[in-house]
Design a protein around this motif. Structure first.
Motif, PDB file in Angstrom:
ATOM      1  N   LEU B  87      -3.780 -48.522   4.695  1.00 25.06           N
ATOM      2  CA  LEU B  87      -3.059 -48.135   5.898  1.00 25.06           C
ATOM      3  C   LEU B  87      -2.323 -49.341   6.474  1.00 25.06           C
ATOM      4  O   LEU B  87      -2.742 -50.485   6.301  1.00 25.06           O
ATOM      5  CB  LEU B  87      -4.028 -47.588   6.954  1.00 25.06           C
ATOM      6  CG  LEU B  87      -4.717 -46.257   6.645  1.00 25.06           C
ATOM      7  CD1 LEU B  87      -5.708 -45.914   7.764  1.00 25.06           C
ATOM      8  CD2 LEU B  87      -3.706 -45.128   6.466  1.00 25.06           C
ATOM      9  N   GLN B  91      -1.545 -48.200  11.856  1.00 31.57           N
ATOM     10  CA  GLN B  91      -2.336 -46.980  11.627  1.00 31.57           C
ATOM     11  C   GLN B  91      -3.819 -47.267  11.846  1.00 31.57           C
ATOM     12  O   GLN B  91      -4.532 -46.491  12.492  1.00 31.57           O
ATOM     13  CB  GLN B  91      -2.086 -46.455  10.205  1.00 31.57           C
ATOM     14  CG  GLN B  91      -0.657 -45.937  10.013  1.00 31.57           C
ATOM     15  CD  GLN B  91      -0.345 -45.632   8.550  1.00 31.57           C
ATOM     16  OE1 GLN B  91      -0.591 -46.451   7.666  1.00 31.57           O
ATOM     17  NE2 GLN B  91       0.223 -44.453   8.311  1.00 31.57           N
ATOM     18  N   LEU B  95      -6.416 -45.827  14.917  1.00 37.28           N
ATOM     19  CA  LEU B  95      -7.719 -45.196  14.684  1.00 37.28           C
ATOM     20  C   LEU B  95      -8.827 -45.950  15.407  1.00 37.28           C
ATOM     21  O   LEU B  95      -9.674 -45.353  16.072  1.00 37.28           O
ATOM     22  CB  LEU B  95      -8.009 -45.116  13.183  1.00 37.28           C
ATOM     23  CG  LEU B  95      -7.099 -44.185  12.386  1.00 37.28           C
ATOM     24  CD1 LEU B  95      -7.456 -44.226  10.904  1.00 37.28           C
ATOM     25  CD2 LEU B  95      -7.198 -42.760  12.914  1.00 37.28           C
ATOM     26  N   GLU B  96      -8.806 -47.281  15.294  1.00 38.40           N
ATOM     27  CA  GLU B  96      -9.884 -48.076  15.901  1.00 38.40           C
ATOM     28  C   GLU B  96      -9.852 -48.033  17.419  1.00 38.40           C
ATOM     29  O   GLU B  96     -10.885 -48.074  18.077  1.00 38.40           O
ATOM     30  CB  GLU B  96      -9.800 -49.527  15.401  1.00 38.40           C
ATOM     31  CG  GLU B  96     -10.198 -49.640  13.939  1.00 38.40           C
ATOM     32  CD  GLU B  96     -10.055 -51.040  13.359  1.00 38.40           C
ATOM     33  OE1 GLU B  96     -10.416 -51.212  12.187  1.00 38.40           O
ATOM     34  OE2 GLU B  96      -9.572 -51.953  14.066  1.00 38.40           O
ATOM     35  N   ALA B  98      -8.822 -45.487  19.145  1.00 38.68           N
ATOM     36  CA  ALA B  98      -8.820 -44.079  19.575  1.00 38.68           C
ATOM     37  C   ALA B  98      -7.525 -43.752  20.324  1.00 38.68           C
ATOM     38  O   ALA B  98      -7.530 -43.124  21.381  1.00 38.68           O
ATOM     39  CB  ALA B  98     -10.039 -43.766  20.446  1.00 38.68           C
ATOM     40  N   LEU B 100      -5.178 -41.781  19.596  1.00 33.79           N
ATOM     41  CA  LEU B 100      -4.634 -40.435  19.466  1.00 33.79           C
ATOM     42  C   LEU B 100      -5.693 -39.420  19.834  1.00 33.79           C
ATOM     43  O   LEU B 100      -6.877 -39.657  19.649  1.00 33.79           O
ATOM     44  CB  LEU B 100      -4.143 -40.154  18.044  1.00 33.79           C
ATOM     45  CG  LEU B 100      -5.143 -40.329  16.903  1.00 33.79           C
ATOM     46  CD1 LEU B 100      -4.955 -39.255  15.865  1.00 33.79           C
ATOM     47  CD2 LEU B 100      -4.972 -41.718  16.291  1.00 33.79           C
ATOM     48  N   GLN B 101      -5.229 -38.326  20.410  1.00 35.57           N
ATOM     49  CA  GLN B 101      -6.140 -37.214  20.663  1.00 35.57           C
ATOM     50  C   GLN B 101      -5.705 -36.019  19.832  1.00 35.57           C
ATOM     51  O   GLN B 101      -6.267 -35.752  18.791  1.00 35.57           O
ATOM     52  CB  GLN B 101      -6.216 -36.917  22.161  1.00 35.57           C
ATOM     53  CG  GLN B 101      -6.997 -38.011  22.907  1.00 35.57           C
ATOM     54  CD  GLN B 101      -7.073 -37.786  24.391  1.00 35.57           C
ATOM     55  OE1 GLN B 101      -7.137 -36.663  24.876  1.00 35.57           O
ATOM     56  NE2 GLN B 101      -7.068 -38.871  25.150  1.00 35.57           N
ATOM     57  N   LYS B 144      -4.499 -46.435  25.512  1.00 40.67           N
ATOM     58  CA  LYS B 144      -5.049 -46.852  24.215  1.00 40.67           C
ATOM     59  C   LYS B 144      -3.937 -47.041  23.173  1.00 40.67           C
ATOM     60  O   LYS B 144      -4.122 -47.775  22.201  1.00 40.67           O
ATOM     61  CB  LYS B 144      -6.106 -45.841  23.745  1.00 40.67           C
ATOM     62  CG  LYS B 144      -7.346 -45.853  24.652  1.00 40.67           C
ATOM     63  CD  LYS B 144      -8.438 -44.939  24.141  1.00 40.67           C
ATOM     64  CE  LYS B 144      -9.577 -44.801  25.148  1.00 40.67           C
ATOM     65  NZ  LYS B 144     -10.213 -46.081  25.500  1.00 40.67           N
ATOM     66  N   ILE B 146      -0.995 -48.442  23.901  1.00 37.92           N
ATOM     67  CA  ILE B 146      -0.524 -49.814  24.168  1.00 37.92           C
ATOM     68  C   ILE B 146      -1.512 -50.819  23.559  1.00 37.92           C
ATOM     69  O   ILE B 146      -1.114 -51.792  22.904  1.00 37.92           O
ATOM     70  CB  ILE B 146      -0.392 -50.057  25.696  1.00 37.92           C
ATOM     71  CG1 ILE B 146       0.507 -48.996  26.347  1.00 37.92           C
ATOM     72  CG2 ILE B 146       0.090 -51.485  25.983  1.00 37.92           C
ATOM     73  CD1 ILE B 146       1.923 -48.950  25.868  1.00 37.92           C
ATOM     74  N   ARG B 147      -2.804 -50.563  23.775  1.00 38.47           N
ATOM     75  CA  ARG B 147      -3.814 -51.489  23.238  1.00 38.47           C
ATOM     76  C   ARG B 147      -3.776 -51.523  21.700  1.00 38.47           C
ATOM     77  O   ARG B 147      -3.981 -52.577  21.087  1.00 38.47           O
ATOM     78  CB  ARG B 147      -5.215 -51.078  23.705  1.00 38.47           C
ATOM     79  CG  ARG B 147      -5.424 -51.316  25.189  1.00 38.47           C
ATOM     80  CD  ARG B 147      -6.810 -50.851  25.655  1.00 38.47           C
ATOM     81  NE  ARG B 147      -6.821 -50.639  27.086  1.00 38.47           N
ATOM     82  CZ  ARG B 147      -6.961 -51.623  27.996  1.00 38.47           C
ATOM     83  NH1 ARG B 147      -7.114 -52.863  27.600  1.00 38.47           N
ATOM     84  NH2 ARG B 147      -6.934 -51.351  29.284  1.00 38.47           N
ATOM     85  N   GLN B 150      -0.908 -53.664  20.675  1.00 37.08           N
ATOM     86  CA  GLN B 150      -1.264 -55.076  20.894  1.00 37.08           C
ATOM     87  C   GLN B 150      -2.189 -55.575  19.783  1.00 37.08           C
ATOM     88  O   GLN B 150      -2.023 -56.684  19.273  1.00 37.08           O
ATOM     89  CB  GLN B 150      -1.938 -55.237  22.269  1.00 37.08           C
ATOM     90  CG  GLN B 150      -0.970 -55.062  23.433  1.00 37.08           C
ATOM     91  CD  GLN B 150      -1.687 -55.047  24.786  1.00 37.08           C
ATOM     92  OE1 GLN B 150      -2.814 -54.582  24.898  1.00 37.08           O
ATOM     93  NE2 GLN B 150      -1.017 -55.542  25.825  1.00 37.08           N
TER      94      GLN B 150
END
Lengths: 748, 161
Positions: B87, B91, B95-96, B98, B100-101, B144, B146-147, B150
């Motif tokens: 990935l 990507q 995932l790490e 979170a 996306l919902q 999340k 934005i994070r 980053q």
């Protein structure tokens, strides 16, 4: 009481569907493809209220490439009855009437006819050739307007349910209910400080990024196969069967991935229409809404008019409260004013209360649920009044709330007495937050606080778990996964089985392959489907103990299980070792559970927010935002935070920008995502979260459900902050720049 | 009805050809003709960003580009982000963190964020917020996301260093 030590619960694993969703491979409803697929387009009413005198489809039918056209005349005409679909009982005629208008169009955007063709462009061109003769009628767009005597009636046969009794006068008011506790007039007589204000909130949309979609195939064996993005595959099955007047067993719904819902993807709109077009053509038909269709044709959440009066003693004790709630249902009854009546004073222990609620039909889209439906409107009023009481009493707004906070044993005016709840704990967390203790600083700034409640729901869920010989588990459930619930459910099964969560493989199944499971709504999935997974896993553990007992030739009752390790008097085997031997100990192990849990735990949420209002433009900037919520137990804390942040930002949009801007004749003037202004990343700061955990005794791990309560306090908290920044009490949503400038100018 | 036009283009580094009507958008062509359904339609008027793809090194909302305009162009979609089974750092970070919902806006955010990090390896939070304002999300409140951007920026810088 010390918290039990968990292996899986409370950790932050990567979601099982994660790889599919970051690579673009996850298939949502609009991504569905099938050989022979036709494309449908829905023609919608340009009038907010009109009699449909005739529909001539001949030119559309003759258009090259067109395969079929349907109108309400193609729907069955079975006698009306109450049907239980989604979130409560509703007359079938309303569900059917909203799918395709019969006789009258009740809002601009009401579906009138649909075309299926080889391409979407052809279907759209042909739909424009359908000749509908309308007789435009006067429309009503707000609850107060629709309640006036002599107002134009949407439904000539709608008679008010007045305090439980059916009346004989036709009206736009479908229901008037009342909750009374104590004697509010006597309470106000005793009160030393009283605040009473009127509030109004605009219609707002859930704003999911994925438009509604459905593909249907009326198969040659008579079965109707549906693929769609929905919050409830069984709701779609049952509603489609009702609308088409066929048995539920003839409908199979396969839920595709769903791109947001927030309550808006519970009703059916397209599925029965696609099925009718498929029946006529013998081919699968896919319909996908445009954004304009979504805004004009699907259920937003009600606009509302509210009046709240509260009285307190000088020491801060709130002794009386009254609420008048009039909610716009849109075209058909069901404005979610009932939940508003349950939630309006739910955060407080007030002896004397009177609550009146009115469910009023207006010429706007039939409203749908939106995250704690009804509660944000109600809290906007109550929490603004409580803020003003705090000002008048000279008491810190969080202290005043703590003095009056609902606790275990507090009774709500609508009846229920609270079990263990976390209202006080949420307020304490707000008070002790670094945010609340920090200075605000700077001119034109204001800080606001508010709390809110949502009761959450239980409802049925089903789950099966099959054990693989390699020590993994296949979990099958029926809750469509809108925000990571495959994982929050799998985590609960993994905890019981004593295996890592990546050894549980969750699948959301179609309606033929799993037991009945109610909607993904009411913050119920991690709670109720979680209990189903917990029970199914317990069923597996029971069977695995029997297998171990068989291998060791001992009594199963003497086999002990600790975190996936099976032990008996010196024998010991791991879950994986035991799984490797299920073939020789009796064959497949399948655990199952079907539950309808009653131990629902309501959730409280609170907000602390700092804003800065530009006195030149009226623009409000969110400087800092802290969301606090009682999760009961956070199964996956990152997903709990995500729910809190998402609900908070929807609340920010609701407070500051979002509204249905209606013309006098009932046309939505801002039906695009440019003009229906939802918050972007640039409009916001980081959203800080504080998860409070007051375990729900009704769930084995203490889960309450966190999807909704978080959207309740943002609007009043922001209104309180803006009021403090400007010195003018804000009583209308949205507080967009023109509204804020008008307020500032009103000071003179 | 209009007749089809043959379009030769490059998608995710591979040559791709399709036939389309002149009125069909690039989004329709990617989804319906090339079966690349990662780009989503959320509004069809360029306001939601769910259909964001890279076109000759800049991001476009593919609902506002005609399929025929892709003639000779190089298109990058979310399906081209991963390198084989590995990935892209964005990507992994999504995932790490979170980030996306429901996941419907995720492809648009990933493509837009990649374009940002390709040109600006160390963007500030404000810069990320400004850049990603082209894409609407409704589940996460963006925090999340934005994070995650980053985190990915940090990791990509470390790999380069």
């Amino acid at each position: 009481m010390s918290q039990p030590a968990y292996s899986v619960i409370g950790t932050r694993p990567i979601r099982h569907d994660g790889a599919d969703k970051v690579t673009g491979r996850a298939l949502y409803g609009a991504d569905f493809q099938m050989a022979g697929l036709l494309h449908g387009f829905v023609l919608r009413s340009p009038h907010a209220h009109a009699r449909i005198k005739s529909i001539d489809t001949s030119r559309a039918e003759a258009y090259p490439g067109v395969k079929a056209v349907v109108t309400a005349a193609d729907l069955p005409e079975s006698s009306d009855r109450m049907v239980d679909i989604g979130e409560g009982e509703t007359p079938l005629s309303y569900v059917r009437g909203n799918v395709l208008a019969r006789g009258k169009a009740l809002y601009r955007g009401h579906a009138v006819a649909a075309v299926a063709a080889a391409s979407l462009h052809v279907a759209e061109e042909a739909a424009r050739l359908i000749e509908v003769e309308y007789e435009p009628l006067p429309c009503v767009l707000t609850a107060p307007e629709a309640m006036l005597p002599g107002a134009p009636l949407l439904h000539e046969d709608l008679h008010t349910h007045e305090l439980g009794e059916k009346t004989s006068t036709a009206s736009n008011v479908s229901e008037h209910f009342r909750h009374v506790m104590g004697d509010s007039e006597a309470g106000f007589a005793e009160a030393e400080v009283i605040v009473e204000r009127e509030f109004s909130t605009s219609t707002v949309h859930q704003g999911y990024i994925e438009p509604q979609n459905a593909t249907a195939l009326w198969n040659n064996d008579g079965r109707v196969l549906v693929w769609c993005s929905t919050q409830g595959s069984f709701v779609v099955r049952d509603a489609t069967a009702c609308v088409l007047d066929i048995p539920v067993s003839r409908v199979k719904v396969t839920p595709m991935e769903i791109g947001g819902g927030f309550g808006g993807k519970i009703p059916v709109y397209l599925e029965p229409v696609a099925a009718l077009l498929s029946k006529k053509t013998g081919r699968p038909v896919k319909i996908v809404m445009t954004r304009k269709d979504v805004l004009e044709g699907t259920g937003p959440t009600p606009g509302s008019f509210l009046r709240v009066k509260m009285g307190a003693k000088k020491d801060g004790r709130i002794v009386a409260a009254q609420a008048y709630l009039a909610f716009e249902a849109g075209a058909y009854p069901g404005a979610m004013v009932g939940p508003a009546g349950m939630c309006v004073f739910a955060s407080y222990d007030i002896a004397n209360q009177t609550i009146h609620g009115y469910d009023v039909v207006v010429n706007k889209p039939s409203t749908a649920a939106y995250r704690a439906p009804g509660a944000p409107n109600a809290a906007f009023a109550t929490e603004s009044v409580v803020d003003e009481l705090a000002e008048k009493l000279g008491i810190d707004p969080i202290e005043l709330r703590l003095m009056n906070a609902a606790k275990e044993g507090t009774r709500r005016a609508d009846g229920p007495k609270y079990r263990r709840i976390g209202c006080v704990e949420v307020l304490e967390a707000m008070k002790n937050s670094e945010h609340y203790r920090s200075p605000l600083g700077g001119p034109n700034r204001g800080r606001g606080v508010a709390i809110g409640f949502w009761f959450n729901v239980g409802l049925p869920s089903s789950c099966t778990i099959s054990i693989n010989a390699d020590g993994t588990a296949n979990l099958v459930e029926g809750s469509t996964d809108i925000g990571g619930t495959r994982t929050s459910i799998a985590m609960q099964a993994a905890e019981v089985l004593g295996i890592p969560v990546d050894r549980v493989n969750p699948t959301v199944a179609d309606t033929d392959s799993v037991g009945f499971t109610a909607v993904t709504g009411g913050s119920r999935v991690t709670f109720a489907t979680g209990i189903a997974a917990y029970e199914a896993a317990q069923d597996v553990v029971r069977q695995m103990r029997e297998r171990a007992a068989k291998l060791w030739s001992v009594d199963p009752d003497t086999v002990e299980v600790d975190r996936g390790q099976y032990k008996q008097n010196g024998h010991s085997m791991s879950f994986a070792d035991l799984a490797a031997r299920i073939g020789e100990t009796g064959g497949p192990v399948v655990g199952r559970a079907a539950v309808n849990p009653k131990g629902v735990g309501g959730s409280f949420a609170g907000v602390v927010v700092d804003v800065e209002v530009d006195p030149e433009t009226g623009k409000t900037t969110i400087l800092r935002f802290t969301s606090v919520q009682d999760a009961g137990k956070a199964i996956h804390p990152a997903y709990v935070e995500g729910q809190m942040q998402g609900g908070s930002v929807q609340g920010i949009g609701w407070a500051l920008n979002e509204e249905y801007w209606m013309s006098k004749d009932g046309a939505m003037m801002n039906s695009s995502l440019l003009d229906y202004r939802m918050p972007t990343s640039l409009d916001l700061p980081m959203i800080d979260t504080i998860i409070v955990e007051v375990p729900n005794p009704g769930h084995p791990f203490g889960v309450r459900g966190v999807g909704e309560a978080n959207i309740v306090p943002p609007t009043p908290a922001i209104a309180n902050a803006v009021s403090h920044a400007t010195g003018v009490r804000m009583t209308r949503l949205p507080m967009n720049p023109p509204a804020v400038m008008a307020a500032i100018w009103s000071k003179g | 009805m209009s007749s089809n036009v043959r379009v030769s283009t490059t998608v995710n580094g591979e040559p791709a050809e399709f036939l389309c009507e002149p009125r069909e958008s690039l989004l329709e062509c990617l989804r319906d003709k090339l079966n690349l359904t990662g780009a989503k339609e959320g509004c069809n008027d360029g306001n939601c960003g769910a259909c964001t793809v890279e076109m000759d090194g800049r991001i476009v909302t593919s609902c506002l580009v005609l399929g025929v305009e892709a003639q000779g162009a190089s298109i990058g979609t979310v399906e081209g982000l991963a390198r084989g089974s590995a990935l892209h750092p964005l990507q992994t970070a999504f995932l790490e963190q979170a980030a996306l919902q429901c996941g419907i806006c995720t492809p648009g955010f990933l493509v837009a964020a990649k374009a940002l990090l390709d040109h600006e390896p160390d963007p500030s939070e404000d810069r990320i917020r400004f850049w990603l304002a082209t894409t609407l999300g409704r589940c996460t409140g963006y925090d999340k996301i934005i994070r995650a951007v980053q985190q990915a920026a940090r990791e990509m810088r470390e790999v380069k260093a």
